[in-house]
Structure formats: C-alpha cells, structure tokens
Design a protein around this motif. Sequence first.
Motif, short mmCIF file in Angstrom:
data_model
loop_
_atom_site.label_atom_id
_atom_site.label_comp_id
_atom_site.label_asym_id
_atom_site.label_seq_id
_atom_site.Cartn_x
_atom_site.Cartn_y
_atom_site.Cartn_z
N PRO A 137 146.68 -9.76 115.69
CA PRO A 137 145.31 -9.57 115.18
C PRO A 137 145.16 -8.14 114.65
CG PRO A 137 145.28 -10.62 117.33
CD PRO A 137 146.71 -10.23 117.06
N PHE A 138 144.33 -8.00 113.64
CA PHE A 138 144.14 -6.68 113.02
C PHE A 138 143.56 -5.68 114.01
CE2 PHE A 138 144.46 -8.76 108.89
CZ PHE A 138 145.15 -7.79 108.18
N GLU A 139 144.15 -4.51 114.01
CA GLU A 139 143.57 -3.40 114.73
C GLU A 139 143.09 -2.44 113.66
OE1 GLU A 139 145.00 0.25 117.55
OE2 GLU A 139 146.06 -1.65 117.74
N VAL A 140 141.82 -2.15 113.67
CA VAL A 140 141.26 -1.30 112.63
C VAL A 140 141.03 0.10 113.19
CG1 VAL A 140 139.32 -0.96 111.05
CG2 VAL A 140 140.11 -3.27 111.57
N LYS A 141 141.56 1.07 112.48
CA LYS A 141 141.31 2.47 112.82
C LYS A 141 140.40 3.02 111.74
CE LYS A 141 145.59 3.44 115.29
NZ LYS A 141 146.26 2.18 115.33
N THR A 142 139.64 4.04 112.08
CA THR A 142 138.70 4.63 111.13
C THR A 142 138.93 6.12 111.03
OG1 THR A 142 137.08 2.98 111.80
CG2 THR A 142 136.24 4.87 110.63
N ILE A 143 138.89 6.62 109.80
CA ILE A 143 138.92 8.06 109.56
C ILE A 143 137.68 8.38 108.74
CG2 ILE A 143 140.10 9.95 108.36
CD1 ILE A 143 142.75 8.57 108.99
N GLU A 144 136.91 9.36 109.21
CA GLU A 144 135.69 9.72 108.51
C GLU A 144 135.82 11.09 107.88
OE1 GLU A 144 131.84 8.79 110.27
OE2 GLU A 144 132.92 7.80 111.90
N SER A 145 135.18 11.26 106.73
CA SER A 145 135.11 12.57 106.09
C SER A 145 134.13 13.43 106.87
CB SER A 145 134.63 12.42 104.65
OG SER A 145 134.36 13.68 104.10
N ASP A 146 134.41 14.73 106.91
CA ASP A 146 133.48 15.65 107.58
C ASP A 146 132.32 16.02 106.66
OD1 ASP A 146 135.06 15.70 109.87
OD2 ASP A 146 136.28 17.36 109.13
N PHE A 147 132.35 15.54 105.42
CA PHE A 147 131.29 15.86 104.47
C PHE A 147 130.14 14.88 104.66
CE2 PHE A 147 129.49 16.44 100.11
CZ PHE A 147 129.18 17.78 100.26
N THR A 148 129.34 15.12 105.69
CA THR A 148 128.24 14.24 106.07
C THR A 148 127.01 14.53 105.22
OG1 THR A 148 127.46 15.85 107.67
CG2 THR A 148 129.04 14.19 108.47
N GLN A 149 126.00 13.69 105.36
CA GLN A 149 124.75 13.89 104.64
C GLN A 149 124.13 15.24 105.03
OE1 GLN A 149 123.92 11.79 102.22
NE2 GLN A 149 122.27 13.12 101.66
N GLN A 150 124.19 15.58 106.31
CA GLN A 150 123.63 16.86 106.76
C GLN A 150 124.40 18.03 106.14
OE1 GLN A 150 120.73 17.22 108.54
NE2 GLN A 150 121.00 19.33 107.92
N GLU A 151 125.71 17.88 106.05
CA GLU A 151 126.55 18.92 105.43
C GLU A 151 126.15 19.10 103.97
OE1 GLU A 151 128.99 21.90 105.57
OE2 GLU A 151 129.22 20.57 107.29
N LYS A 152 125.87 17.99 103.27
CA LYS A 152 125.44 18.06 101.87
C LYS A 152 124.13 18.83 101.75
CE LYS A 152 127.56 13.78 100.33
NZ LYS A 152 127.37 12.39 99.97
N ILE A 153 123.18 18.51 102.62
CA ILE A 153 121.87 19.15 102.58
C ILE A 153 122.01 20.65 102.86
CG2 ILE A 153 119.63 19.31 103.76
CD1 ILE A 153 119.92 16.19 104.19
N ASP A 154 122.74 21.00 103.92
CA ASP A 154 122.94 22.41 104.26
C ASP A 154 123.61 23.17 103.12
OD1 ASP A 154 121.87 21.74 106.71
OD2 ASP A 154 123.77 21.83 107.79
N SER A 155 124.61 22.55 102.50
CA SER A 155 125.34 23.21 101.41
C SER A 155 124.48 23.34 100.17
CB SER A 155 126.61 22.43 101.08
OG SER A 155 127.51 22.47 102.16
N LEU A 156 123.68 22.33 99.88
CA LEU A 156 122.84 22.35 98.69
C LEU A 156 121.79 23.46 98.80
CD1 LEU A 156 122.64 20.95 96.02
CD2 LEU A 156 121.07 19.30 97.02
#
Length: 128
Positions: free
Chosen positions: A26-45
Amino acid sequence: MATTRNKIGIWMDHSIAHLMEYSNHPFEVKTIESDFTQQEKIDSLLKGEAHLHSKEQQLQSKYYKKLMAVVKKYKEVILFGPTDAKEELFNVITADNRFQNIKIQVKQTDKMTAQQKHNFVKEFFSNK
C-alpha cells in the motif's frame, strides 16, 4: 551506502509535495513542505517587493534541495501537479550531473485527491 529504490511519484506545487513510492505494498505518502508560508509572504512583502522575491527564491531553493535529496535515491521519477513547480524542479535537477542516470518525467495534472494521486502513480509506472 544507501540502497537505490526503483520508482517514485511526486505530486507537487510551490508549497507542498506528496511523495508516493511505487511498490507492491500500500502507498506510503510522505510530505515535504516549503518554508515559504503565507505568513512568510506577508512579512516579506511588508519589507518590500525585492525582499519578498529574494526570500521566496531562497526558500524555494531550500524546498527543491529537500526534494532532490529524495529524487537521487530512485531510478525513475514522475513529477506531476497543477503548477509549474515541477518544471522548475526538473530544470534544477537536469542541470546537476549527479542526476544524469535517473529517468525523470514531468506531467501536467489538475488538483487531485489522495486516491487520484495514488492511481496516477500506479497507472504511470504499471504501463512501463
């Protein structure tokens, strides 16, 4: 030395990647997320558009490096998803000689449920 696995499907966009190793189990799903979150976008903008772009590139590069560490463990890879993130990752990978013996393909897909992603990977590799 790490053993090389055979095949993996990676559904991805710019914020998250779902990694599904193709096997008889059966499939085992792993997840990798970017650290560029919505909050990071707002802070950077708030610091200006140039800062936003710089921060985005820096974190996107980190995200792709995490994915490349996974890709190098496989012989065959299918990158798929709704955005151009998969092409960007593919371009970074193909510019790196360490990946020349890995067969990597890219397919455009829409947003998918977990089951649709599993079926896509299963069908893609079982037709080979």
